[in-house]
Scaffold this motif. Sequence first.
Motif, PDB file in Angstrom:
ATOM      1  N   LYS A 636       0.832  -1.216   0.000  1.00  0.00           N
ATOM      2  CA  LYS A 636       0.000   0.000   0.000  1.00  0.00           C
ATOM      3  C   LYS A 636       0.865   1.263   0.000  1.00  0.00           C
ATOM      4  N   ASP A 637       1.950   1.260   0.769  1.00  0.00           N
ATOM      5  CA  ASP A 637       2.807   2.442   0.832  1.00  0.00           C
ATOM      6  C   ASP A 637       3.528   2.690  -0.495  1.00  0.00           C
ATOM      7  N   PHE A 638       3.884   1.622  -1.191  1.00  0.00           N
ATOM      8  CA  PHE A 638       4.520   1.788  -2.496  1.00  0.00           C
ATOM      9  C   PHE A 638       3.563   2.483  -3.468  1.00  0.00           C
ATOM     10  N   ASP A 639       2.301   2.087  -3.423  1.00  0.00           N
ATOM     11  CA  ASP A 639       1.309   2.764  -4.257  1.00  0.00           C
ATOM     12  C   ASP A 639       1.218   4.242  -3.912  1.00  0.00           C
ATOM     13  N   THR A 640       1.120   4.536  -2.617  1.00  0.00           N
ATOM     14  CA  THR A 640       0.941   5.917  -2.171  1.00  0.00           C
ATOM     15  C   THR A 640       2.117   6.799  -2.571  1.00  0.00           C
ATOM     16  N   LYS A 641       3.330   6.302  -2.376  1.00  0.00           N
ATOM     17  CA  LYS A 641       4.517   7.126  -2.564  1.00  0.00           C
ATOM     18  C   LYS A 641       5.061   7.127  -3.987  1.00  0.00           C
ATOM     19  N   PHE A 642       4.788   6.081  -4.756  1.00  0.00           N
ATOM     20  CA  PHE A 642       5.441   5.980  -6.061  1.00  0.00           C
ATOM     21  C   PHE A 642       4.479   5.842  -7.246  1.00  0.00           C
ATOM     22  N   VAL A 643       3.388   5.112  -7.086  1.00  0.00           N
ATOM     23  CA  VAL A 643       2.476   4.911  -8.209  1.00  0.00           C
ATOM     24  C   VAL A 643       1.489   6.062  -8.340  1.00  0.00           C
ATOM     25  N   VAL A 644       0.820   6.384  -7.240  1.00  0.00           N
ATOM     26  CA  VAL A 644      -0.160   7.480  -7.267  1.00  0.00           C
ATOM     27  C   VAL A 644       0.504   8.800  -7.638  1.00  0.00           C
ATOM     28  N   THR A 645       1.738   9.009  -7.174  1.00  0.00           N
ATOM     29  CA  THR A 645       2.460  10.254  -7.465  1.00  0.00           C
ATOM     30  C   THR A 645       3.047  10.291  -8.871  1.00  0.00           C
ATOM     31  N   GLY A 646       2.972   9.183  -9.594  1.00  0.00           N
ATOM     32  CA  GLY A 646       3.492   9.128 -10.950  1.00  0.00           C
ATOM     33  C   GLY A 646       4.988   8.932 -11.042  1.00  0.00           C
ATOM     34  N   LYS A 647       5.671   8.687  -9.935  1.00  0.00           N
ATOM     35  CA  LYS A 647       7.116   8.494  -9.971  1.00  0.00           C
ATOM     36  C   LYS A 647       7.484   7.203 -10.690  1.00  0.00           C
ATOM     37  N   ILE A 648       6.657   6.169 -10.516  1.00  0.00           N
ATOM     38  CA  ILE A 648       6.884   4.887 -11.186  1.00  0.00           C
ATOM     39  C   ILE A 648       5.569   4.438 -11.808  1.00  0.00           C
ATOM     40  N   ASP A 649       5.586   4.174 -13.102  1.00  0.00           N
ATOM     41  CA  ASP A 649       4.379   3.789 -13.839  1.00  0.00           C
ATOM     42  C   ASP A 649       4.391   2.278 -14.069  1.00  0.00           C
ATOM     43  N   LEU A 650       3.428   1.600 -13.469  1.00  0.00           N
ATOM     44  CA  LEU A 650       3.308   0.153 -13.629  1.00  0.00           C
ATOM     45  C   LEU A 650       2.120  -0.238 -14.497  1.00  0.00           C
ATOM     46  N   GLY A 651       1.369   0.735 -14.943  1.00  0.00           N
ATOM     47  CA  GLY A 651       0.191   0.446 -15.751  1.00  0.00           C
ATOM     48  C   GLY A 651      -1.035   0.105 -14.943  1.00  0.00           C
ATOM     49  N   SER A 652      -0.870  -0.046 -13.659  1.00  0.00           N
ATOM     50  CA  SER A 652      -1.975  -0.303 -12.728  1.00  0.00           C
ATOM     51  C   SER A 652      -1.444   0.004 -11.338  1.00  0.00           C
ATOM     52  N   SER A 653      -2.281  -0.146 -10.337  1.00  0.00           N
ATOM     53  CA  SER A 653      -1.769   0.015  -8.978  1.00  0.00           C
ATOM     54  C   SER A 653      -0.872  -1.174  -8.639  1.00  0.00           C
ATOM     55  N   PHE A 654       0.073  -0.960  -7.744  1.00  0.00           N
ATOM     56  CA  PHE A 654       0.966  -2.035  -7.314  1.00  0.00           C
ATOM     57  C   PHE A 654       0.168  -3.118  -6.592  1.00  0.00           C
ATOM     58  N   GLU A 655      -0.824  -2.693  -5.819  1.00  0.00           N
ATOM     59  CA  GLU A 655      -1.639  -3.652  -5.084  1.00  0.00           C
ATOM     60  C   GLU A 655      -2.379  -4.585  -6.038  1.00  0.00           C
TER      61      GLU A 655
END
Length: 696
Positions: A636-655
Amino acid sequence: MQSFRTEIENPVVAKDILALEAKIHEFKEGKLDEEKFRSLRLARGIYGQRQPGVQMIRIKLPYGKVTSNQLRRICGVSDEYSTGRLHITTRQDIQIHYVDVNRTPELWSQLEKDDVTIREACGNTVRNVTASETAGIDVNEPFDVSPYAHALFQYFLRNPISQEMGRKFKVSFSASDEDTGLSYMHDLGFIAKIENGVRGFKVLLGGGLGSQPRHADELFSFLPSDKIIPLMDGVVRVFDRFGERKSRAKARLKFLMKDIGLDGFKVLLEEEQKAVPYTSYPIDAETYPKIKIGDAVAPKVEIKDQQTFEKWKSTNLVPQKQEGFVAIGIKVLLGDFYTDKARLLADLVEKYAAGEVRMTLRQNILVPYIKEELVPFFYTELEKMGFVEIGYNTALDITACPGTDTCNLGIASSTGIAEELERIIKKEYPHYIANPDVAIKISGCMNACGQHNMANIGFQGMSIRTKNKLVAPALQVLLGGGNLGDGNGRYADKVVKVPSKRGPEALRLILDDFDKNGNGRSYADYYADKGQMYFYDILTHLSDADNLTPEDFIDWGTTERYEKAIGVGECAGVVIDLIATLLFESEEKIENARETFEEGKWAASIYHSYSSMVNSAKAILTAEKTKTNTHIGIIKDFDTKFVVTGKIDLGSSFEELVLQLNKNEPTEVFAKGYMENAKTVLKKIEAYRKQELVEA
């Protein structure tokens, strides 16, 4: 450090041993972080001692069973790499001490020649699977639990879902409703039952000892035997994902159970069912090795001291359900015995019994399948070995961990006080020598390796400080614990803390009171009737630290003045890894996923990929100084800090990406795609980390 050549036929085991040797090389050359190396060696049964430069090796013996060949092999290893002393633990393992870590790969290789392992005997893994030492011979058992304990041991050994949990995981099997496997104090406890002709188990979940003991919850009143491995697979997955990882004090399953409750755990368990590779895992008990009795002809013997022989029989013979046979209990003082005697015992049981012995939960040895007519012969042979001490599983049979002898966490001596208390019982309270009702247990610290907080009378090593700020060894006195059967038990109350040298007087007061007022009741029932404050009033005068003598500052078993010295505990230590080490480890996990995929082990491959993704996220969160307490928190924290902020794009949420794990069955197609996801996650995190370092 020279390499050695392993002669192990099993390629999986050989690879494991050679990998340990390689990691030792890396550590010695400064290429492997010390904390990471500690985690790795612990999972291979290699535990740091209180003494610098040497290790304790824990040999994993499922349900305590050891064949004659295995015992001789262990003796050879102990003589070659250690001191010739064997120590039986309260989890039916054997430990040897003072081993050079550089020699552990060859030591392990020698053990494996007789199918003995040290793998996952320590560390944050599924520990040794314990069981009633009377399994297979118990007069009250509905069936032999040994095949089921063995199957579970084999299933989880090297299983990727249980290699790097937040802390250790303990499992027990009880042969009957007497619950001699102590199910109520385990992460998972199984009690043998039969319903409508079907073999199964009552299942207990979330028990534990330590500083905050917890009574396990009943998860199932009856679960068919083919469901126990799928159940534990799911339980371990939930614990691995949601269990605490940062704070060692909160990292056991019992704390997760306390936080979310039994119903909350059941919800998480249900969510894991698609990921569990088996809905049914039948265990064929009929293929379990059959007992073969040695056919050597024993010479006739004459018992010279008939009275002593009869006393020994009254406390050390255990009835068997097999007609014409009994088992012999060998009381092993503090669990320590030596290889010269062990070899003689191995030869004896091979020739005249079933060629096996059982290490017991009370640090003793049980020899099953003794023909009744051979009891006098066995007595005379065991007498030559010094193995006919009376009082097997009685009040005289005191359990104690190694304490300050070798353990980093030891606060006060447990072995020293145990020897003194046994001496007092023999001399002053001989009527307790044959009393199986009163159980006395001692631990050198709060972690309860001696199981003090489930004893009728327990002692825990502590320290006490005077008004002048002087420190003396002390004992916390605990009373009233006990096993009530069928998954029920009582944990002991902390009554009073006394200087260690007053421990014997505390025992005298406790036993004198029980002799006077017990009136035939069990000690657990008597304590429950009287209550904690009654015993506090009896013992409180012993706690006064204002009148200590010079002798009070010298602990039992030593002549030197006491000094409180606690090292870094390794029983289940949680380690903080370097970021680079974590990312490298993620690569290794993907390689493991690839190897198991090619072997057709889809479920194992999927879990390696899952571990890689969580591990990669942990690395980058560690770089951001974000807490990484649980797997679910990391996700959940990886999503908050990196995915939601656009720092890392995975094409979906990490969760969504990671938790495909428990939303898909473990098929070949899913395993392949999931492994590709793990590679993508690692690649993107490595790129982000590289850019971050450039900009820094």
